[in-house]
Design a protein around this motif. Structure first.
Motif, PDB file in Angstrom:
ATOM      1  N   ALA A  98       0.852  -1.194   0.000  1.00 41.02           N
ATOM      2  CA  ALA A  98       0.000   0.000   0.000  1.00 41.02           C
ATOM      3  C   ALA A  98       0.880   1.232   0.000  1.00 41.02           C
ATOM      4  CB  ALA A  98      -0.898   0.008   1.223  1.00 41.02           C
ATOM      5  N   ILE A  99       0.417   2.265  -0.651  1.00 36.89           N
ATOM      6  CA  ILE A  99       1.086   3.560  -0.600  1.00 36.89           C
ATOM      7  C   ILE A  99       0.264   4.425   0.341  1.00 36.89           C
ATOM      8  CG2 ILE A  99       1.749   5.609  -1.882  1.00 36.89           C
ATOM      9  CD1 ILE A  99       2.086   3.786  -4.346  1.00 36.89           C
ATOM     10  N   VAL A 100       0.874   4.840   1.431  1.00 34.03           N
ATOM     11  CA  VAL A 100       0.190   5.632   2.443  1.00 34.03           C
ATOM     12  C   VAL A 100       0.664   7.062   2.316  1.00 34.03           C
ATOM     13  CG1 VAL A 100      -0.222   5.922   4.904  1.00 34.03           C
ATOM     14  CG2 VAL A 100       0.060   3.617   3.938  1.00 34.03           C
ATOM     15  N   GLY A 101      -0.275   7.980   2.220  1.00 35.59           N
ATOM     16  CA  GLY A 101       0.076   9.368   1.950  1.00 35.59           C
ATOM     17  C   GLY A 101       0.074  10.254   3.175  1.00 35.59           C
ATOM     18  N   SER A 102       0.497  11.463   2.934  1.00 29.89           N
ATOM     19  CA  SER A 102       0.548  12.490   3.966  1.00 29.89           C
ATOM     20  C   SER A 102      -0.593  13.467   3.747  1.00 29.89           C
ATOM     21  CB  SER A 102       1.881  13.234   3.866  1.00 29.89           C
ATOM     22  OG  SER A 102       1.873  14.389   4.651  1.00 29.89           O
ATOM     23  N   ARG A 103      -1.054  14.070   4.818  1.00 29.41           N
ATOM     24  CA  ARG A 103      -2.095  15.089   4.676  1.00 29.41           C
ATOM     25  C   ARG A 103      -1.546  16.346   4.038  1.00 29.41           C
ATOM     26  NH1 ARG A 103      -4.947  14.454  10.556  1.00 29.41           N
ATOM     27  NH2 ARG A 103      -5.624  12.320  10.233  1.00 29.41           N
ATOM     28  N   LYS A 104      -0.255  16.575   4.196  1.00 35.59           N
ATOM     29  CA  LYS A 104       0.369  17.787   3.647  1.00 35.59           C
ATOM     30  C   LYS A 104       1.495  17.382   2.695  1.00 35.59           C
ATOM     31  CE  LYS A 104      -0.749  20.537   7.672  1.00 35.59           C
ATOM     32  NZ  LYS A 104      -0.270  21.405   8.730  1.00 35.59           N
ATOM     33  N   VAL A 105       1.108  16.758   1.606  1.00 35.56           N
ATOM     34  CA  VAL A 105       2.095  16.263   0.649  1.00 35.56           C
ATOM     35  C   VAL A 105       2.778  17.427  -0.071  1.00 35.56           C
ATOM     36  CG1 VAL A 105       0.448  16.018  -1.250  1.00 35.56           C
ATOM     37  CG2 VAL A 105       2.476  14.567  -1.168  1.00 35.56           C
ATOM     38  N   THR A 106       4.062  17.252  -0.309  1.00 32.12           N
ATOM     39  CA  THR A 106       4.799  18.248  -1.089  1.00 32.12           C
ATOM     40  C   THR A 106       4.678  17.912  -2.561  1.00 32.12           C
ATOM     41  OG1 THR A 106       6.857  16.975  -1.041  1.00 32.12           O
ATOM     42  CG2 THR A 106       6.476  18.522   0.796  1.00 32.12           C
TER      43      THR A 106
END
Length: 158
Positions: A136-144
């Motif tokens: 799985a690719i887990v993301g950030s809430r504040k992705v750059t």
């Protein structure tokens, strides 16, 4: 159309037409998780204390206190309203996409995640969850911008 109520307003939280990819009460799951102080551990306590996020949302402060989850620490009326508006936008966007949403305890939620001490309350999926092993690719809430580009490149190669 379903709606979420606060003491002064009603805000629709789901599209007019039912969508099998999105739980009917998705707006409640999203709005509840958006409130300050509600992380995975608190969300799980809320699910254990009440039948559902919708049920929790509609309960009184007294009932929250009896469940040993102090609503007063978690939110203000303004934050509640903002969470509802945000949740409606998310459900609307989800309904227009190819993504689906699975909720903890619901059909399609991975058993491997459900067994965690503090499982994620919900997941957004593009496609199906394969039998283990899985990635799985887990993301950030504040992705750059860089993070988004690299993630896209990695995902395209899978």
């Amino acid at each position: 159309m379903d709606s979420i109520n606060t003491s002064t307003e009603t805000i629709a939280n789901v599209p007019t037409e039912p969508d099998a990819r999105i739980p009917a009460d998705a707006g409640y799951w999203l709005a509840l998780s958006r409130l300050p102080g509600v992380g995975r551990a608190t969300f799980l306590r809320i699910l254990q204390a009440f039948k559902s996020p919708k049920d929790a949302w509609e309960r009184s402060d007294t009932e929250w206190n009896e469940a040993e989850v102090s609503r007063g620490r978690l939110e203000t009326h303004t934050e509640r309203g903002e969470a509802l508006v945000w949740a409606r936008g998310q459900v609307d966007q989800l309904s227009k996409s190819r993504w689906s949403m699975v909720i903890y305890g619901g059909s399609g939620y991975p058993a491997s995640l459900a067994s965690l001490r503090y499982p994620p309350p919900y997941l957004f999926l593009l496609g199906e969850i394969p039998d283990p092993p899985a990635l799985a690719i887990v993301g950030s809430r504040k992705v750059t911008e860089y993070g988004a580009r690299v993630t896209r490149e990695l995902a395209e190669d899978l």
